[in-house]
Enzyme design. Structure first.
Site, PDB file in Angstrom:
ATOM      1  N   ASP A  42      35.650  37.570  45.093  1.00 56.37           N
ATOM      2  CA  ASP A  42      36.930  37.642  45.784  1.00 56.37           C
ATOM      3  C   ASP A  42      37.810  38.733  45.183  1.00 56.37           C
ATOM      4  O   ASP A  42      37.902  38.878  43.962  1.00 56.37           O
ATOM      5  CB  ASP A  42      37.624  36.279  45.666  1.00 56.37           C
ATOM      6  CG  ASP A  42      38.947  36.226  46.400  1.00 56.37           C
ATOM      7  OD1 ASP A  42      38.943  36.394  47.632  1.00 56.37           O
ATOM      8  OD2 ASP A  42      39.992  36.013  45.741  1.00 56.37           O
ATOM      9  N   GLU A  95      34.282  41.511  48.114  1.00 59.57           N
ATOM     10  CA  GLU A  95      35.333  41.723  49.101  1.00 59.57           C
ATOM     11  C   GLU A  95      36.258  42.837  48.602  1.00 59.57           C
ATOM     12  O   GLU A  95      37.088  42.617  47.720  1.00 59.57           O
ATOM     13  CB  GLU A  95      36.144  40.446  49.318  1.00 59.57           C
ATOM     14  CG  GLU A  95      37.270  40.629  50.306  1.00 59.57           C
ATOM     15  CD  GLU A  95      38.503  39.793  50.002  1.00 59.57           C
ATOM     16  OE1 GLU A  95      39.231  39.464  50.945  1.00 59.57           O
ATOM     17  OE2 GLU A  95      38.745  39.475  48.812  1.00 59.57           O
TER      18      GLU A  95
END
Length: 525
Positions: free
Chosen positions: A267, A298
């Site tokens: 993340d 990401e």
């Protein structure tokens, strides 16, 4: 000096070349299978099952997912959140995955540790790997306040100080009393963080950089948006601190061994020190003996140019979500027939480095109402899925919200069509691909099949339904290969009619305006 070194690394990448594509060295599913691999994101932002825990729901759905060809499931963050119903991105304690009474609950929003372990074991039995969503950027929900020196900075330029250092009170002490040193004895305090967004003494919100003592300021090896994008939210972790690095390295090894998971979704990497992340992945690979460890990052940007340095920096140890392709889908759905489908892959990771691309149409962050809202409309949703599921490049990810009934973003027609497309990927989407991108509103491609699987022909349209006559503009003449000479094809998506294939392999395939169709050879041909 460090910033200069990073720039030199980027220049050297162009001289020496990029590392081999990441996907070719990673486990994407059962190694003995010859079927296509497929990732599934198994949650929406507000996912909640009315009758069972989310982990139990996952376990219950495993047989269906395997039947649809899913080989990897990306789960939400399993760690204890700052609130009872927190999704896990509000990370409180990574070492508590639903085992200890903390934040007034033993289970997380998603369930208990035992339920998670059982679901992952069931998935393994059906040939499905599990990916853990890793939230390493920040912590939230501290147990105590501390007093320390900090400088408020301009939220739009984090390199610009607004005042001299001053004393503030911040929620930065994490004692984890409910866990009582199980698995890790580390207690976190202000020394382990770089910044925060709340001064409890003055009750003022802002972006505060912690100073004094051994603090080094923001990391230089993060994205340069807003001057320096080290700080995102919550209490920002300093990944250069020795104790922080050791605890997170240990956790990465532990979470895979404890749960049986096979890889990570990382993340918010644009906000974290790049060298720490690289070291983290190297450590976990070595400690677990998994040289084929899967990891997808990401990095949220529609600008391919900004992703390119990260591809080099991570040395083939990370794949990347193709955010530029997602935005192409989003923009195409807004533009409708004005969008030229022949350009749909322009400036995407898939066109630049398909071996590093994890493709997707939508996810929990792009849902309507979220901060990154960029939902792909139902007028183009299935067309987009056909383009990532059936063309054979990249590693596609299907979104739970598009497949399963839910209160946030469900569309039954999309779900039914997506089911057919996933089945088509498993059964027919194999072999050499030939593109027929000749019309702005109607494009097609053929998969020729391989020794174990038949191929298919796919036609995609973004024309306005009812505004196109049945003419050559919505028919694509394609060659399906010598193995189909003189045969006929029918629609796998339920359209009526057949397409005759000439003696030299050519057929004229029709697609309804605004629809996608997959054509397969008639049985008995």
């Amino acid at each position: 000096m460090e910033h200069v070194n990073w720039f030199l690394d980027w220049i050297w990448a162009h001289v020496q070349g990029y590392p081999p594509p990441a996907l070719q060295g990673m486990r994407l599913g059962p190694p003995q299978s010859t079927d296509n691999t497929l990732m599934m994101q198994l949650f929406t932002w507000d996912a909640k099952h009315p009758e069972m825990s989310w982990w139990k729901h996952f376990e219950h759905e495993v047989p269906r997912l395997a039947q649809l060809g899913v080989t990897q499931v990306w789960l939400p963050p399993p760690n204890k959140a700052m609130t009872r119903n927190g999704q896990g991105y509000d990370a409180y304690d990574l070492w508590d995955i639903g085992e200890f009474n903390q934040k007034n609950t033993i289970p997380t929003r998603w369930g208990t540790k035992e339920e998670l372990e059982q679901a992952i074991a069931t998935a393994k039995e059906h040939g499905i790997d599990t990916l853990i969503d890793v939230v390493l950027n920040h912590k939230m929900g501290a147990d105590r306040m501390e007093t320390f020196q900090a400088i408020p900075v301009d939220p739009q330029n984090r390199l610009r100080d607004l005042t001299a250092p001053r004393e503030i009170d911040g929620w930065t002490a994490f004692d984890f009393p409910g866990r009582n040193n199980e698995y890790s004895s580390m207690k976190w305090n202000q020394e382990h963080f770089t910044g925060l967004d709340w001064d409890a003494r003055t009750k003022l919100k802002g972006v505060y950089r912690i100073v004094g003592g051994t603090h080094k300021g923001w990391s230089k090896f993060v994205d340069s948006e807003l001057g320096n994008y080290d700080y995102l939210l919550g209490i920002d972790i300093d990944h250069r601190h020795h104790d922080v690095r050791q605890d997170l390295f240990n956790w990465g090894e532990w979470i895979l061994k404890m749960t049986g998971a096979a890889g990570f979704r990382l993340d918010a990497i644009k906000h974290m020190d790049r060298y720490f992340l690289l070291d983290f992945l190297k450590h976990v690979r070595k400690a677990t003996g998994r040289s084929d460890l899967f990891a997808v990052a990401e990095y949220w940007s529609a600008n391919l140019r900004l992703i390119k340095p990260y591809i080099y920096a991570f040395q083939g140890l990370v794949t990347f979500f193709d955010v530029p392709l997602h935005y192409n889908f989003h923009n195409a759905s807004k533009a409708g027939a004005r969008y030229d489908l022949r350009t749909i892959f322009n400036n995407t990771l898939l066109s630049y480095r398909p071996g590093d691309a994890v493709t997707f149409v939508d996810n929990h962050d792009t849902q309507v109402g979220q901060s990154l809202e960029s939902w792909v409309g139902s007028n183009l949703k299935l067309q987009a899925y056909a383009l990532i599921l059936l063309r054979g490049e990249g590693h596609p990810c299907v979104f739970y919200g598009d497949l399963y009934p839910n209160e946030e973003c469900y569309d039954k027609q999309t779900a039914d069509g997506l089911t057919h497309l996933m089945e088509a990927r498993k059964k027919y989407g194999y072999g050499e691909r030939v593109d027929y991108f000749q019309s702005r509103n109607c494009i097609g491609f053929v998969r020729m099949g391989d020794k174990s699987h038949p191929g298919c022909a796919v036609v995609v349209s973004n024309a306005e339904p009812g505004n196109v006559q049945r003419s050559s503009t919505h028919k694509v003449r394609m060659n399906v290969g010598p193995g189909h000479n003189g045969s006929s094809f029918h629609s796998y998506m339920g359209s009526s009619g057949h397409v005759g294939i000439s003696s030299d392999g050519w057929g004229e395939f029709t697609c309804l305006p605004g629809h996608v169709d997959v054509w397969i050879q008639d049985s008995g041909n």
